[in-house]
Design a protein around this motif. Sequence first.
Motif, PDB file in Angstrom:
ATOM      1  N   ARG A 195      82.288  46.969  31.466  1.00 42.26           N
ATOM      2  CA  ARG A 195      83.507  47.712  31.808  1.00 42.26           C
ATOM      3  C   ARG A 195      83.519  48.032  33.297  1.00 42.26           C
ATOM      4  O   ARG A 195      82.495  48.059  33.954  1.00 42.26           O
ATOM      5  CB  ARG A 195      83.557  49.038  31.034  1.00 42.26           C
ATOM      6  CG  ARG A 195      83.729  48.884  29.553  1.00 42.26           C
ATOM      7  CD  ARG A 195      83.907  50.271  28.938  1.00 42.26           C
ATOM      8  NE  ARG A 195      84.098  50.165  27.515  1.00 42.26           N
ATOM      9  CZ  ARG A 195      83.460  50.893  26.621  1.00 42.26           C
ATOM     10  NH1 ARG A 195      82.588  51.806  27.005  1.00 42.26           N
ATOM     11  NH2 ARG A 195      83.690  50.750  25.345  1.00 42.26           N
ATOM     12  N   TRP A 196      84.710  48.328  33.795  1.00 45.44           N
ATOM     13  CA  TRP A 196      84.850  48.808  35.168  1.00 45.44           C
ATOM     14  C   TRP A 196      84.138  50.137  35.284  1.00 45.44           C
ATOM     15  O   TRP A 196      84.120  50.934  34.346  1.00 45.44           O
ATOM     16  CB  TRP A 196      86.326  48.969  35.517  1.00 45.44           C
ATOM     17  CG  TRP A 196      87.041  47.673  35.742  1.00 45.44           C
ATOM     18  CD1 TRP A 196      87.494  46.814  34.782  1.00 45.44           C
ATOM     19  CD2 TRP A 196      87.363  47.084  36.992  1.00 45.44           C
ATOM     20  NE1 TRP A 196      88.077  45.729  35.366  1.00 45.44           N
ATOM     21  CE2 TRP A 196      88.018  45.867  36.727  1.00 45.44           C
ATOM     22  CE3 TRP A 196      87.166  47.464  38.308  1.00 45.44           C
ATOM     23  CZ2 TRP A 196      88.473  45.036  37.734  1.00 45.44           C
ATOM     24  CZ3 TRP A 196      87.633  46.636  39.313  1.00 45.44           C
ATOM     25  CH2 TRP A 196      88.277  45.434  39.024  1.00 45.44           C
ATOM     26  N   ARG A 223      86.949  52.162  42.153  1.00 45.10           N
ATOM     27  CA  ARG A 223      86.929  51.415  40.893  1.00 45.10           C
ATOM     28  C   ARG A 223      86.122  50.159  41.184  1.00 45.10           C
ATOM     29  O   ARG A 223      86.476  49.372  42.063  1.00 45.10           O
ATOM     30  CB  ARG A 223      88.346  51.077  40.446  1.00 45.10           C
ATOM     31  CG  ARG A 223      88.398  50.367  39.116  1.00 45.10           C
ATOM     32  CD  ARG A 223      89.820  50.189  38.674  1.00 45.10           C
ATOM     33  NE  ARG A 223      90.239  48.833  39.005  1.00 45.10           N
ATOM     34  CZ  ARG A 223      91.216  48.198  38.405  1.00 45.10           C
ATOM     35  NH1 ARG A 223      91.927  48.802  37.477  1.00 45.10           N
ATOM     36  NH2 ARG A 223      91.537  46.977  38.744  1.00 45.10           N
ATOM     37  N   ASP A 245      87.614  47.305  28.369  1.00 46.96           N
ATOM     38  CA  ASP A 245      87.264  46.978  29.752  1.00 46.96           C
ATOM     39  C   ASP A 245      87.092  48.193  30.668  1.00 46.96           C
ATOM     40  O   ASP A 245      86.781  48.049  31.838  1.00 46.96           O
ATOM     41  CB  ASP A 245      88.303  46.046  30.351  1.00 46.96           C
ATOM     42  CG  ASP A 245      89.717  46.617  30.293  1.00 46.96           C
ATOM     43  OD1 ASP A 245      89.887  47.795  29.902  1.00 46.96           O
ATOM     44  OD2 ASP A 245      90.654  45.883  30.642  1.00 46.96           O
ATOM     45  N   PRO A 282      84.256  46.626  39.831  1.00 47.51           N
ATOM     46  CA  PRO A 282      84.335  45.669  38.719  1.00 47.51           C
ATOM     47  C   PRO A 282      83.019  45.598  37.940  1.00 47.51           C
ATOM     48  O   PRO A 282      81.959  45.919  38.466  1.00 47.51           O
ATOM     49  CB  PRO A 282      84.643  44.331  39.392  1.00 47.51           C
ATOM     50  CG  PRO A 282      84.356  44.513  40.819  1.00 47.51           C
ATOM     51  CD  PRO A 282      84.372  45.975  41.132  1.00 47.51           C
ATOM     52  N   PRO A 283      83.131  45.166  36.692  1.00 45.12           N
ATOM     53  CA  PRO A 283      81.915  45.023  35.879  1.00 45.12           C
ATOM     54  C   PRO A 283      80.961  44.021  36.510  1.00 45.12           C
ATOM     55  O   PRO A 283      81.391  43.043  37.124  1.00 45.12           O
ATOM     56  CB  PRO A 283      82.421  44.493  34.539  1.00 45.12           C
ATOM     57  CG  PRO A 283      83.896  44.661  34.557  1.00 45.12           C
ATOM     58  CD  PRO A 283      84.330  44.772  35.975  1.00 45.12           C
ATOM     59  N   SER A 284      79.679  44.258  36.335  1.00 45.37           N
ATOM     60  CA  SER A 284      78.688  43.296  36.809  1.00 45.37           C
ATOM     61  C   SER A 284      78.792  42.042  35.964  1.00 45.37           C
ATOM     62  O   SER A 284      79.010  42.126  34.752  1.00 45.37           O
ATOM     63  CB  SER A 284      77.275  43.867  36.658  1.00 45.37           C
ATOM     64  OG  SER A 284      77.122  44.982  37.475  1.00 45.37           O
TER      65      SER A 284
END
Length: 128
Positions: free
Chosen positions: A67-68, A115, A96, A117-119
């Motif tokens: 998820r973010w 914010r 997400d 981003p997901p890894s």
Amino acid sequence: MPEETVLYVCTTCRAEGDTSETRAGARLLAALRERLPEDTAGLRVEGVECLSVCKRPCSVAVASPGRWTYVYGDLDAEASAQTILAGIGLYAGTVDGIVPWRERPEAFRKGVVARIPPSPPVKEAGRP
């Protein structure tokens, strides 16, 4: 099984004009832990020494695998705990981490700092 959501609380945040011996961030962490329902599964609240958002105390970050990640500032040590927990509940209910803007608590709409981003998933050896 849903992934664990972690709420990181900056314990070194010091609110402007704060004369208390206990820093505002530490007080926010205590307030969150006090209001966290005992049967809360999948949420961990963790104190961290610094989130580097010193100009916008108190600050927290929320993260979960896939998820973010969000960083929020300008949170009141004594009054924000319930709002934060409500916002984290909305976050945990997403796939997400993106909660629609109008559904976010006002403190999250106004206090968003970043914010992230997901890894990307870790690649296994020998696989592209």
